[in-house]
Design an enzyme around this catalytic site. Structure first.
Site, PDB file in Angstrom:
ATOM      1  N   PRO A   2      40.018  37.899  29.117  1.00 53.55           N
ATOM      2  CA  PRO A   2      40.560  38.948  27.895  1.00 53.55           C
ATOM      3  C   PRO A   2      40.363  38.678  26.609  1.00 53.55           C
ATOM      4  CG  PRO A   2      42.195  37.542  28.827  1.00 53.55           C
ATOM      5  CD  PRO A   2      40.792  37.148  29.464  1.00 53.55           C
ATOM      6  N   GLU A   3      40.092  39.601  25.630  1.00 55.10           N
ATOM      7  CA  GLU A   3      40.756  39.564  24.284  1.00 55.10           C
ATOM      8  C   GLU A   3      41.532  40.832  24.180  1.00 55.10           C
ATOM      9  OE1 GLU A   3      38.513  37.813  21.009  1.00 55.10           O
ATOM     10  OE2 GLU A   3      37.629  36.450  22.121  1.00 55.10           O
ATOM     11  N   HIS A  96      40.336  32.973  44.539  1.00 60.45           N
ATOM     12  CA  HIS A  96      41.462  32.825  43.871  1.00 60.45           C
ATOM     13  C   HIS A  96      42.440  34.070  43.340  1.00 60.45           C
ATOM     14  CE1 HIS A  96      39.885  28.827  43.046  1.00 60.45           C
ATOM     15  NE2 HIS A  96      38.516  29.105  42.980  1.00 60.45           N
ATOM     16  N   ARG A 114      41.306  29.810  37.161  1.00 61.62           N
ATOM     17  CA  ARG A 114      41.852  28.794  36.483  1.00 61.62           C
ATOM     18  C   ARG A 114      43.364  28.960  36.578  1.00 61.62           C
ATOM     19  NH1 ARG A 114      38.080  28.080  31.138  1.00 61.62           N
ATOM     20  NH2 ARG A 114      39.469  26.220  30.999  1.00 61.62           N
TER      21      ARG A 114
END
Length: 282
Positions: A2-3, A96, A114
């Site tokens: 994301p941005e 994940h 992450r």
DNA sequence: CACCATGTTCCTTG
DNA sequence: CCAAGGAACATGGT
């Protein structure tokens, strides 16, 4: 993932997909991403609730839910590598998967290799955010207020979410390039002319990215990475859309699109900045 | 093994 | 109190 533009596109995608769905169960597979609620509180709050809608604030996703007559919010952030999508319940979970919401025949998956992102039923993080750069109320003068008094390099200051909300490492470099402003200049040194150019460039860069993501076929689900479409998952065969999308980011050594001088990479506050040393002078 | 990565938060230093 | 810098978080890609 994301941005601001990527979150905006995701929110537009998820709205119709989630609307009206009721959560039958919640599986917290990585407790770390539930903050600051405890996983127990989180699950208890959400099971039985229905999705009403989704909106974006900066890089946050704000889900509106209802449980009986009581409405509340679920706030999400994707960190660096988060994705969210609906998938058939019979499809295998990604490696994940951090949190999944059971809808019956489908499930809503938040995966994040992450685990830097988070989910919360408290609106933590939404306070202390600066103005939305695409709001009508956001003017060059307001940008000036946001940058005033800071001795930090302008590139670093643009990443400060309490000054301006939603700009990240990619679009900060892109906007400064379009504005012709050196990333090393002190934020407070920008004159009204610089501010106006930067204001226009920020809005243009963010709007372009949203436009790009709205017109390209996207694959939201798992495994869609590294295909030349950056962090949008590309549909196979559609990778050429990526061409020229970003002007300087990750283009160290390549010719500047304006003047052909080699794009440079420097490190500011521990993060890469890309710029044209000729078009963006101090 | 080395270094790099879309982001934020916490700790330290001034 | 504030501003600024750096490490930490955790995993994968090159």
């Amino acid at each position: 993932m994301p941005e601001l533009p990527e979150v905006e596109i995701l929110v537009r995608h998820l709205g119709p997909v989630l609307q009206g769905r009721r959560i039958r169960g919640v599986d917290v597979r990585r407790a770390r991403v539930i903050r600051p609620d405890t996983p127990r509180q989180f699950v208890a709050a959400l099971v039985g609730a229905k999705f009403l809608g989704v909106r974006r604030r900066a890089k946050f996703l704000v889900f509106q839910l209802a449980k009986g007559r009581r409405e509340f919010q679920l706030v999400g952030h994707l960190g660096m590598t988060g994705r969210m999508y609906l998938q058939p319940a019979k499809v295998a979970l990604p490696k994940h998967a951090a949190v999944t919401f059971d809808f019956g025949r489908h499930r809503f998956v938040y995966e994040d290799p992450r685990y830097f992102g988070r989910l919360s039923t408290a609106s933590a993080g939404l306070d202390r955010l600066g103005p939305e750069p695409l709001d009508d109320a956001f003017t060059a003068a307001r940008l000036g207020v946001a940058l005033a008094r800071s001795r930090q390099p302008i590139k670093v200051k643009l990443l400060d979410q309490s000054a301006l909300a939603g700009v990240g490492n990619i679009y900060a470099s892109e906007a400064l390039f379009l504005a012709g402003i050196s990333p090393r200049r002190a934020a407070r040194s920008l004159k009204s002319d610089d501010l106006r150019r930067l204001w226009r460039s920020l809005r243009r860069v963010l709007r372009e990215a949203i436009q790009f993501g709205s017109t390209v076929p996207l694959n939201w689900a798992a495994g869609a990475t590294g295909d030349g479409l950056f962090y949008y998952g590309g549909v196979p065969g559609a990778a050429d859309y990526y061409e020229e999308r970003l002007r300087v980011y990750d283009r160290a050594g390549q010719p500047c699109p304006n003047c052909q001088a080699p794009i440079r990479r420097i490190v500011q506050a521990g993060r890469s900045t890309f710029f044209c040393p000729r078009c963006q002078r101090g």
